[in-house]
Design a protein around this motif. Structure first.
Motif, PDB file in Angstrom:
ATOM      1  N   GLU A 167      68.580 -11.663  -2.945  1.00  0.00           N
ATOM      2  CA  GLU A 167      67.348 -12.441  -3.104  1.00  0.00           C
ATOM      3  C   GLU A 167      67.321 -13.708  -2.251  1.00  0.00           C
ATOM      4  O   GLU A 167      66.268 -14.343  -2.130  1.00  0.00           O
ATOM      5  CB  GLU A 167      67.152 -12.833  -4.576  1.00  0.00           C
ATOM      6  N   GLN A 202      57.953  -9.658  -5.520  1.00  0.00           N
ATOM      7  CA  GLN A 202      59.256  -9.202  -5.020  1.00  0.00           C
ATOM      8  C   GLN A 202      59.414  -7.690  -5.192  1.00  0.00           C
ATOM      9  O   GLN A 202      60.408  -7.193  -5.719  1.00  0.00           O
ATOM     10  CB  GLN A 202      60.397  -9.924  -5.726  1.00  0.00           C
ATOM     11  N   ASP A 203      58.411  -6.915  -4.734  1.00  0.00           N
ATOM     12  CA  ASP A 203      58.402  -5.484  -5.018  1.00  0.00           C
ATOM     13  C   ASP A 203      59.290  -4.695  -4.061  1.00  0.00           C
ATOM     14  O   ASP A 203      60.021  -5.255  -3.242  1.00  0.00           O
ATOM     15  CB  ASP A 203      56.967  -4.939  -5.029  1.00  0.00           C
ATOM     16  N   LEU A 204      59.203  -3.363  -4.140  1.00  0.00           N
ATOM     17  CA  LEU A 204      60.116  -2.486  -3.410  1.00  0.00           C
ATOM     18  C   LEU A 204      59.855  -2.421  -1.913  1.00  0.00           C
ATOM     19  O   LEU A 204      60.714  -1.966  -1.161  1.00  0.00           O
ATOM     20  CB  LEU A 204      60.033  -1.069  -3.983  1.00  0.00           C
ATOM     21  N   PHE A 205      58.660  -2.833  -1.485  1.00  0.00           N
ATOM     22  CA  PHE A 205      58.305  -2.681  -0.080  1.00  0.00           C
ATOM     23  C   PHE A 205      57.794  -3.995   0.512  1.00  0.00           C
ATOM     24  O   PHE A 205      57.060  -4.011   1.485  1.00  0.00           O
ATOM     25  CB  PHE A 205      57.228  -1.600   0.071  1.00  0.00           C
ATOM     26  N   SER A 206      58.175  -5.116  -0.082  1.00  0.00           N
ATOM     27  CA  SER A 206      57.661  -6.423   0.304  1.00  0.00           C
ATOM     28  C   SER A 206      57.967  -6.754   1.754  1.00  0.00           C
ATOM     29  O   SER A 206      59.041  -6.436   2.271  1.00  0.00           O
ATOM     30  CB  SER A 206      58.258  -7.512  -0.593  1.00  0.00           C
ATOM     31  N   GLU A 207      57.021  -7.404   2.395  1.00  0.00           N
ATOM     32  CA  GLU A 207      57.211  -7.904   3.757  1.00  0.00           C
ATOM     33  C   GLU A 207      57.154  -9.430   3.726  1.00  0.00           C
ATOM     34  O   GLU A 207      56.526 -10.017   2.854  1.00  0.00           O
ATOM     35  CB  GLU A 207      56.123  -7.331   4.665  1.00  0.00           C
ATOM     36  N   TYR A 209      60.169  -7.691   5.874  1.00  0.00           N
ATOM     37  CA  TYR A 209      61.392  -6.989   5.526  1.00  0.00           C
ATOM     38  C   TYR A 209      62.600  -7.825   5.941  1.00  0.00           C
ATOM     39  O   TYR A 209      62.590  -8.484   6.973  1.00  0.00           O
ATOM     40  CB  TYR A 209      61.471  -5.660   6.276  1.00  0.00           C
ATOM     41  N   TRP A 239      67.340  -7.207  -6.531  1.00  0.00           N
ATOM     42  CA  TRP A 239      66.571  -6.970  -5.307  1.00  0.00           C
ATOM     43  C   TRP A 239      67.203  -5.962  -4.363  1.00  0.00           C
ATOM     44  O   TRP A 239      66.610  -5.605  -3.342  1.00  0.00           O
ATOM     45  CB  TRP A 239      66.266  -8.295  -4.586  1.00  0.00           C
ATOM     46  N   GLN A 241      67.199  -3.008  -4.791  1.00  0.00           N
ATOM     47  CA  GLN A 241      66.396  -1.793  -4.815  1.00  0.00           C
ATOM     48  C   GLN A 241      65.309  -1.810  -3.752  1.00  0.00           C
ATOM     49  O   GLN A 241      64.616  -0.813  -3.554  1.00  0.00           O
ATOM     50  CB  GLN A 241      65.773  -1.571  -6.203  1.00  0.00           C
ATOM     51  N   HIS A 242      65.149  -2.926  -3.014  1.00  0.00           N
ATOM     52  CA  HIS A 242      64.167  -2.990  -1.939  1.00  0.00           C
ATOM     53  C   HIS A 242      64.466  -1.922  -0.881  1.00  0.00           C
ATOM     54  O   HIS A 242      65.625  -1.628  -0.581  1.00  0.00           O
ATOM     55  CB  HIS A 242      64.185  -4.378  -1.295  1.00  0.00           C
ATOM     56  N   GLU A 243      63.430  -1.349  -0.331  1.00  0.00           N
ATOM     57  CA  GLU A 243      63.562  -0.263   0.640  1.00  0.00           C
ATOM     58  C   GLU A 243      64.512  -0.612   1.782  1.00  0.00           C
ATOM     59  O   GLU A 243      65.311   0.222   2.227  1.00  0.00           O
ATOM     60  CB  GLU A 243      62.174   0.084   1.203  1.00  0.00           C
TER      61      GLU A 243
END
Length: 487
Positions: A167, A202-207, A209, A239, A241-243
């Motif tokens: 994070e 703070q989602d899985l595909f946040s930019e 990147y 975090w 788990q972010h792509e």
């Protein structure tokens, strides 16, 4: 010597574990972890110095309108004159004694220990070659994780560690929104670097990147911890788990599991929010749990206080009974409890924390035979009160009664824990009710006797409603352990 990403990948290429979920599915849960049931977590770092609100002080002190922002200006001055980095010289840890900590944790009945090696704020609590902003070179000028590892092993506990750096990609970013010290030039290895914009939710595909440079640094930092301290378990906060982290967490897991295999010690990674594929590590539920027993082993982590993971002057402490219920409930459902304690900035552990930990240890010394090394029974429990399941569904929010029972199996016996005796002299275990042609009981065998742990044999009888057991409740209504001995 720090390994490069290329070196890490080269080692993995020759190992049993490859950086794929299919390969990492060879993971086997360490038996010692499944037996241990109870561990201690500690959050201790720069964020403890202000002793204000919670461990997210470093982020929140830079968000205009937040209580931390106003408190900081009133207490320390404007953020461009006294920034978060200026807490480093104040973090002297003059009362820190690793062996004393471990005496307290062992006395509490813990079997493993998880200190945080680096929190979201980016200050490493260990000796590092990747950044000068670490406790060995600054602040206490001590290898905190190294000392804690030595003390943990010396106390006979399993040493583990947790890393929350993921994070940090965005954690300090709000300081760029006004006049603060976070406008200073930054490069890799700097304290605040990279301070990128915080993504929505703070989602899985946040930019934006995380960059390759940042992700490589993350991987190298964790590998440095593995090589230097050989933890038996790792824990990652949410975090990962972010792509963008997916190829990196696979590479890291492969390296860690390969190193454990090469050095002949079992390893495992605790993860949250599906940060790893199921079956490749240890599922962890933050401040929560499950409604029923699970066919897989898992862990819940929660704090000794409801409102912070680090020490502050305004902690809302749980009671000893709430902590014990949390432990019993998790164990009955095939889980472990990892209980967090926040040491004070000077390195001492507050009197209230010590009091609660001592109470847990006292109870476990009497009742632990149905906790340690136990397994789930055919049913996990009975009663009107149960957690609904999921993150942040803390059991401390619930009110338990004398009919709320949790079961475990061990030593060829069944153990029934009455979560809140409510001062009653008798309790009813419905699972052991008399045989009825219309309703066969959960247990339909021969019983040799019944004991209350710490008391001895007690009177009991089987009725259509259940097994009625006479008990001796404690003055403070601690959970009561009942041992049902099979013929």
């Amino acid at each position: 010597m720090v390994k490069t990403v290329a070196e890490i990948k080269a080692i993995n290429a020759k190992g049993k574990y490859q950086a794929t979920w299919a390969s990492l599915s060879q993971f086997k849960m360490p038996q010692w972890f499944m037996n241990a049931k109870f561990g201690i977590f500690t959050h201790w770092g720069l964020y403890t110095v202000p002793e204000y609100r919670n461990e997210w002080y470093s982020r929140n002190m830079y968000i205009q309108g937040y209580p931390e922002y106003e408190h900081h200006r009133e207490t320390y001055g404007p953020q461009d004159q006294f920034g978060y980095k200026d807490f480093i010289p104040l973090f002297t840890a003059e009362k820190f004694d690793a062996e004393e900590w471990l005496k307290i944790f062992k006395n509490a009945g813990a079997r493993y220990y998880f200190p945080v090696s680096e929190h979201h704020d980016g200050f490493q609590m260990y000796q590092s070659e990747l950044s000068h902003y670490n406790a060995y070179e600054m602040g206490p000028k001590r290898d905190v994780i190294g000392e804690l590892r030595q003390a943990t092993i010396g106390a006979g506990l399993h040493f583990c560690t947790s890393n929350h750096r993921a994070e940090h990609w965005w954690f300090m970013s709000h300081g760029r929104e006004f006049k603060s010290d976070i406008h200073e030039p930054m490069q890799k290895g700097d304290f605040y670097w990279p301070a990128m914009p915080e993504p929505n939710n703070q989602d899985l595909f946040s930019e934006p990147y995380p960059t390759t440079e940042y992700l490589d640094d993350w991987l190298m930092r964790v590998v440095e911890i593995i090589d230097r301290y050989q933890p038996e378990l790792l824990y990652f906060d949410w975090w990962i788990q972010h792509e963008a982290f997916k190829p990196y967490i696979k590479e890291l897991a492969a390296y860690y599991y390969n190193q454990g295999a090469a050095l002949d010690y079992p390893t495992g990674i605790c993860f949250k929010y599906d940060g790893m594929a199921f079956g490749t590590g240890i599922p962890d539920v933050e401040r929560g749990g499950f409604a029923d027993a699970k066919p897989f082993h898992w862990q819940t982590d929660t704090a000794i206080a409801n409102n912070s993971w680090c020490y502050t002057t305004t902690l809302e402490y749980k009671t000893a009974n709430e902590i014990l219920i949390n432990l019993i409930d998790a164990v009955s459902k095939n889980g472990n409890l990892l209980l967090n304690v926040g040491p004070k900035a000077d390195g001492s552990i507050a009197a209230k924390d010590q009091e609660l930990l001592a109470a847990v240890g006292d109870w476990l010394r009497v009742n632990g035979e149905g906790i340690y090394d136990s397994e789930t029974w055919k049913i996990m429990g009975e009663g009107d009160t149960n957690i609904s399941g999921g993150m942040f569904e803390d059991l401390s929010k619930l009110k338990y009664h004398a009919n709320d029972i949790r079961y475990t199996a061990n030593h060829g016996s069944v153990y029934a824990y009455v979560l809140n005796p409510e001062g009653q002299a008798e309790v009813v275990l419905q699972a052991f009710h008399a045989f009825d042609e219309k309703d066969e009981p959960t247990f339909h065998g021969v019983l040799a006797g019944v004991e209350q742990l710490g008391v001895g044999p007690v009177d009991w009888r089987i009725t259509p409603q259940g097994m009625v057991v006479k008990i001796k409740p404690s003055a403070d209504d601690r959970p009561v352990g009942i041992k049902i001995i099979l013929e």
